[in-house]
Structure formats: structure tokens, C-alpha cells
Design an enzyme around this catalytic site. Structure first.
Site, PDB file in Angstrom:
ATOM      1  N   LYS B 110      31.753  50.536   6.460  1.00 34.94           N
ATOM      2  CA  LYS B 110      32.787  50.291   7.457  1.00 34.94           C
ATOM      3  C   LYS B 110      32.397  49.019   8.204  1.00 34.94           C
ATOM      4  O   LYS B 110      31.417  49.001   8.945  1.00 34.94           O
ATOM      5  CB  LYS B 110      32.908  51.471   8.433  1.00 34.94           C
ATOM      6  CG  LYS B 110      33.801  51.136   9.616  1.00 34.94           C
ATOM      7  CD  LYS B 110      33.996  52.279  10.589  1.00 34.94           C
ATOM      8  CE  LYS B 110      34.511  51.731  11.903  1.00 34.94           C
ATOM      9  NZ  LYS B 110      34.801  52.771  12.887  1.00 34.94           N
ATOM     10  N   ASN B 219      36.089  59.628  16.115  1.00 29.27           N
ATOM     11  CA  ASN B 219      34.793  60.129  16.546  1.00 29.27           C
ATOM     12  C   ASN B 219      34.905  60.748  17.931  1.00 29.27           C
ATOM     13  O   ASN B 219      34.788  61.952  18.113  1.00 29.27           O
ATOM     14  CB  ASN B 219      33.756  58.995  16.530  1.00 29.27           C
ATOM     15  CG  ASN B 219      32.343  59.476  16.788  1.00 29.27           C
ATOM     16  OD1 ASN B 219      32.098  60.601  17.223  1.00 29.27           O
ATOM     17  ND2 ASN B 219      31.362  58.648  16.529  1.00 29.27           N
TER      18      ASN B 219
END
Lengths: 72, 268
Positions: B110, B219
């Protein structure tokens, strides 16, 4: 070897004295670093795992050991 | 999107491919901000995610007995997705990816190159620069990027395996701020589109999926909830519900009512 002057390196940004065995694998073992959990860079150069056994630490080396931590 | 042509709405066949690997869960979760690794693992398990993001940091030298995140999240079970969080230049991000790959969990990364500390918005130019180098080096790059259709096209052309436009600033919980930009990005994309950052609650995740996104990455929305484990489950269900609704094809919006019951045979 017991009377040898420790080799000073920079490990993750701080001074670190390596006594005796200067093999990278010995350093990783002493630090309890496990295969498949860390990656190593010496003087900004990434060390492929396959070449660990051949690598010797030299005085003044800048060693970085990284692992994965929680993150997004 | 090719998915719309697929009339089969069974969940089993509805997988998506990232860098040559097929995944069933469309929820990607981060592992930051949890109380401890046990809670991280419990939340990840409850979310049903198959891909988890991790950060790359220096090993703690002074506390050697410290447990490792991978002791809790088996790389054989989960696709580990290292991020370049905290990198402000292309060079730093490239270095971080190279190091991450050497740990040995694959070449999916990522990519995030932050342009501003307060908003954590991406540095678009630096992200494109880093993506070019990383793709050449064989990385499967998933860039976190602004919700700009042209930038997403460029990243796709470079060879990124997905584009990950933000819904709102990282950790803000503001939800899908610009559904129209996301809709354009989704329509133009030939690679999976994953909404990354900004989701606050389950309905945000459902909205993203209803727009036709291939997945959602989050998250804080889970880790920061009062009950992270319960929220992980909520997000799993929301992503599934949103995906199913997208594939089922929603009704047109109308200004006036249309009766649901027959207008004939009324009791006279």
C-alpha cells in the site's frame, strides 16, 4: 576474542557495540530476531535474506532492522 | 464495470482479484490503534478480512522479547499488506517498500506518500513518481490517493494493481464526501477501486460498496470504536450488504410515490 575492542556500529539510529562475533547472523541471533519477521539494511543497502550468512559487520556500519507493526 | 453484467448474485462467485490473487472478502482492515495484539487479532477475525495492512518500523532493540504482530496474524492465513505510512517523499516510500518485501510476505504494497501533516492528504506527484519506480521493480502497488479521476487513471496506466481513493481524511470518520468523484473513478477504472480512509461507521462502508467500489479499507473506524470487535462485525456485514445491493441493482429515485399495493380490486 575476549579482549577485543567492541566494534561500534549504528543500530536503528543509536550507537551499538558488537562484541566478538561480527557475522550478521550472529548479531541477529543475539538480538533474538527471527527469520521471516525482519528485514535488514546496511549503509542504506538492503540485504537479501539469502546473503545473510556471508555478511560481516564492519566498524561504523549503519544497520537498520525493521519489522511490521500495527498500522493502517 | 464487468461485474454489472454478471447476473449471479451468489456471494461465492463474487470474488475480486488483486495482483493476480483472488479474494472473497472485500473488506481490508488496518492493524493500528488497537489496545494489544490480541485485540487486533480478534477484530481482524471478526471482520472476515483476508487482507490486513501493517506499518514498517524499526525493531525495538531494547525490548527484545517483545512479541511480533505476525505472531498474531499468520502470513499464511492473511495477505499482509505493508504500507508506507509516515513517508513524505517518494524516496522514503520506495525504501520502505523494498524493506517490507525483504521480510518475505510478498510484493503487494500500500503506497502512501503524505503531502501534509494535518490533513494527511497524499502528495499526488510524489505518489505517481514512487508508483512508477515500484511497478518497474515488480511490486504490486495499491496507491492511497485523492479522489481525483485523472490521477486514478494515471496510476492505472503506470501499472498499479488497484487505486485507493480516499473517502475523507484518514481517521476523520467523515464518510463518503464525494460520491460523484468516486462514481467517475469506478466507471473509468480497469483495476479494482478500493475506498481507503474516511469511513466512520457501517453505513459509510455500505454507501461505498453501493457506488460500485470493489472494496473498502479502514482502520480507525473499527479500532477506535467503543467496541472494536462489534464494529468489525458491523463493517463486515455493511460491506457485504452494500456489495449485494450494488449487484442487485437499486431502484430509480423518484420524486413522487408509486404504490406498492395493487390499485385494482379495491373494496368498493
Amino acid at each position: 576474542m575476549a579482549d577485543a575492542i567492541p566494534t561500534t556500529i549504528t543500530l536503528n539510529g543509536d550507537p551499538y557495540a558488537v562484541d566478538g562475533d561480527l557475522r550478521l547472523v550472529a548479531l541477529l541471533e543475539r538480538l533474538k530476531m527471527r527469520q521471516g519477521r525482519v528485514a535488514v539494511e546496511i549503509n542504506r543497502e538492503i540485504i537479501p535474506r539469502a546473503s545473510y550468512p556471508a555478511i560481516m559487520i564492519k566498524p561504523g556500519d549503519n544497520v537498520e532492522i525493521i519489522n511490521f507493526v500495527g498500522g493502517g | 464495470m464487468q461485474e454489472t453484467k454478471n447476473k449471479d448474485t451468489s456471494e461465492i462467485k463474487d470474488t475480486f482479484v488483486l495482483g493476480g490473487k483472488s479474494f472473497k472478502s472485500r473488506l481490508i482492515v488496518g492493524t493500528g490503534k488497537y489496545r494489544d495484539f490480541a485485540e487486533t487479532r480478534a477484530a481482524v477475525e471478526e471482520s472476515g478480512a483476508e487482507i490486513v495492512t501493517v506499518a514498517v518500523r524499526r525493531v525495538n532493540i531494547t525490548d527484545r522479547g517483545k512479541e511480533n504482530l505476525l505472531d498474531y496474524l499468520d502470513p499464511k492465513r492473511y495477505q499482509i499488506l505493508p504500507n508506507t505510512a509516515g513517508c513524505f517523499t517518494a524516496e522514503e516510500a520506495i525504501r520502505t517498500c523494498r524493506l517490507a518485501r525483504e521480510v518475505g510476505v510478498g510484493d503487494l504494497v500500500k503506497l502512501e506518500v503524505i503531502g501534509d501533516k494535518q490533513t494527511l492528504f497524499p502528495d499526488v506527484a510524489a505518489t505517481i513518481e514512487a508508483a512508477r519506480v515500484l511497478v518497474k521493480e515488480g511490486f504490486k502497488v495499491m496507491p492511497y490517493i485523492t479522489d481525483d479521476p485523472v490521477t486514478c487513471l494515471r496510476l492505472q496506466e503506470i501499472g498499479c494493481v488497484a487505486v485507493m481513493p480516499l473517502a475523507a481524511p484518514i481517521g476523520s470518520g467523515l464518510g463518503i464526501r464525494n460520491p460523484f468523484n468516486l462514481a467517475i473513478i469506478i466507471e473509468q477504472a480497469k483495476v479494482p477501486v478500493i475506498v481507503d480512509a474516511g469511513v466512520g461507521t457501517a453505513s459509510d462502508a455500505a454507501v461505498a460498496m453501493e457506488l460500485g467500489c470493489d472494496g473498502v479499507l479502514m482502520n480507525t473506524a473499527i479500532a477506535g470504536a467503543k467496541d472494536p470487535i462489534a464494529m468489525a462485525r458491523a463493517m463486515k456485514l455493511a460491506v457485504e450488504a452494500g456489495r449485494l445491493a450494488y449487484r442487485a441493482g437499486r431502484i430509480e429515485r423518484r420524486l413522487y410515490a408509486t404504490a406498492s399495493s395493487p390499485l385494482t380490486g379495491l373494496i368498493g
